[in-house]
Scaffold this active site. Structure first.
Site, PDB file in Angstrom:
ATOM      1  N   GLY A  12       0.832  -1.195   0.000  1.00  0.00           N
ATOM      2  CA  GLY A  12       0.000   0.000   0.000  1.00  0.00           C
ATOM      3  C   GLY A  12       0.864   1.240   0.000  1.00  0.00           C
ATOM      4  O   GLY A  12       2.044   1.190  -0.330  1.00  0.00           O
ATOM      5  N   CYS A  13       0.289   2.347   0.377  1.00  0.00           N
ATOM      6  CA  CYS A  13       0.989   3.630   0.383  1.00  0.00           C
ATOM      7  C   CYS A  13       2.322   3.512   1.116  1.00  0.00           C
ATOM      8  O   CYS A  13       2.381   3.045   2.252  1.00  0.00           O
ATOM      9  CB  CYS A  13       0.107   4.679   1.053  1.00  0.00           C
ATOM     10  SG  CYS A  13       0.896   6.283   1.231  1.00  0.00           S
ATOM     11  N   PHE A  14       3.380   3.936   0.469  1.00  0.00           N
ATOM     12  CA  PHE A  14       4.699   3.753   1.055  1.00  0.00           C
ATOM     13  C   PHE A  14       4.954   4.591   2.297  1.00  0.00           C
ATOM     14  O   PHE A  14       5.809   4.253   3.106  1.00  0.00           O
ATOM     15  CB  PHE A  14       5.820   3.904   0.044  1.00  0.00           C
ATOM     16  CG  PHE A  14       5.786   5.053  -0.934  1.00  0.00           C
ATOM     17  CD1 PHE A  14       5.235   6.289  -0.648  1.00  0.00           C
ATOM     18  CD2 PHE A  14       6.357   4.870  -2.186  1.00  0.00           C
ATOM     19  CE1 PHE A  14       5.237   7.321  -1.573  1.00  0.00           C
ATOM     20  CE2 PHE A  14       6.384   5.900  -3.122  1.00  0.00           C
ATOM     21  CZ  PHE A  14       5.818   7.131  -2.812  1.00  0.00           C
ATOM     22  N   TRP A  15       4.203   5.665   2.504  1.00  0.00           N
ATOM     23  CA  TRP A  15       4.436   6.511   3.687  1.00  0.00           C
ATOM     24  C   TRP A  15       4.229   5.745   4.982  1.00  0.00           C
ATOM     25  O   TRP A  15       5.047   5.801   5.888  1.00  0.00           O
ATOM     26  CB  TRP A  15       3.501   7.709   3.704  1.00  0.00           C
ATOM     27  CG  TRP A  15       3.591   8.652   2.562  1.00  0.00           C
ATOM     28  CD1 TRP A  15       4.651   8.853   1.715  1.00  0.00           C
ATOM     29  CD2 TRP A  15       2.569   9.542   2.128  1.00  0.00           C
ATOM     30  NE1 TRP A  15       4.346   9.808   0.788  1.00  0.00           N
ATOM     31  CE2 TRP A  15       3.070  10.255   1.018  1.00  0.00           C
ATOM     32  CE3 TRP A  15       1.274   9.804   2.572  1.00  0.00           C
ATOM     33  CZ2 TRP A  15       2.331  11.221   0.356  1.00  0.00           C
ATOM     34  CZ3 TRP A  15       0.527  10.765   1.906  1.00  0.00           C
ATOM     35  CH2 TRP A  15       1.057  11.464   0.815  1.00  0.00           C
ATOM     36  N   HIS A 155      -1.827   2.230   7.713  1.00  0.00           N
ATOM     37  CA  HIS A 155      -1.005   1.169   8.286  1.00  0.00           C
ATOM     38  C   HIS A 155      -0.937   1.292   9.803  1.00  0.00           C
ATOM     39  O   HIS A 155      -0.743   2.383  10.333  1.00  0.00           O
ATOM     40  CB  HIS A 155       0.407   1.232   7.703  1.00  0.00           C
ATOM     41  CG  HIS A 155       0.433   0.968   6.237  1.00  0.00           C
ATOM     42  ND1 HIS A 155       0.323   1.964   5.303  1.00  0.00           N
ATOM     43  CD2 HIS A 155       0.534  -0.189   5.548  1.00  0.00           C
ATOM     44  CE1 HIS A 155       0.357   1.435   4.098  1.00  0.00           C
ATOM     45  NE2 HIS A 155       0.483   0.129   4.217  1.00  0.00           N
TER      46      HIS A 155
END
Length: 163
Positions: A12-15, A155
């Protein structure tokens, strides 16, 4: 003496992934970027087929690839195809970018443990893809949630270890 290795994960979103992994025991550094796509020098605006992923530099004397994977499967939903939270599309797929046969065996072992645990409602859809190249994302994406602590993430640690 440190035994430094790199792992490449996408969930998912890497942040959000980076923010959680940066503080794990044995992790020395994290970088967000693009993996597994169709073009050279991808950017946020142009990364067809690439997953948003992270490069994890870790000390293998302090943590193992299996322990990194154990955490990976606890902080994102590996049963949703091309989606994490509000983010949808192949950029947000759950994928492990495999560098060698040992990583492949470890990944398959951990996936079996995760599925057998029945903690997730569905089956694991995480893909095992060959590692080819990691392209670091633009600087404004690096350490994004440190720079913007109230920024978006889907996350979080859902439950304890599978191991």
């Amino acid at each position: 003496m440190e035994n430094l290795k790199k792992a490449y994960l996408a969930g998912g979103c890497f942040w959000g992934m980076e923010d959680l992994f940066r503080v794990r025991p044995g992790v020395k550094d994290t970088t967000v970027g693009y993996l597994g796509g169709q073009n050279e020098s991808p950017t946020y605006e142009n990364h067809p087929g690439h997953a948003e992923g992270i490069e994890i530099l870790y000390d293998a004397n302090a943590t193992s690839y299996k322990e990194l994977l154990d955490y990976f499967f606890r902080v994102h939903d590996p049963t949703t195809l091309d989606q994490q939270g509000n983010d949808m599309g192949s950029s947000y797929r759950s994928a492990l970018f495999i560098q060698n046969e040992q990583e492949s065996r470890d990944a398959m072992e951990i996936i079996k443990i995760v599925e057998d645990s029945k903690r997730w409602a569905g089956r694991v859809v995480t893909t095992l893809e060959p590692f080819r190249k990691f392209w670091p994302a633009e600087e404004y994406h690096q350490d994004y949630l440190v720079k913007k602590p109230n920024g978006y993430t889907c996350h979080f640690e859902r439950f304890g270890t599978f191991l």
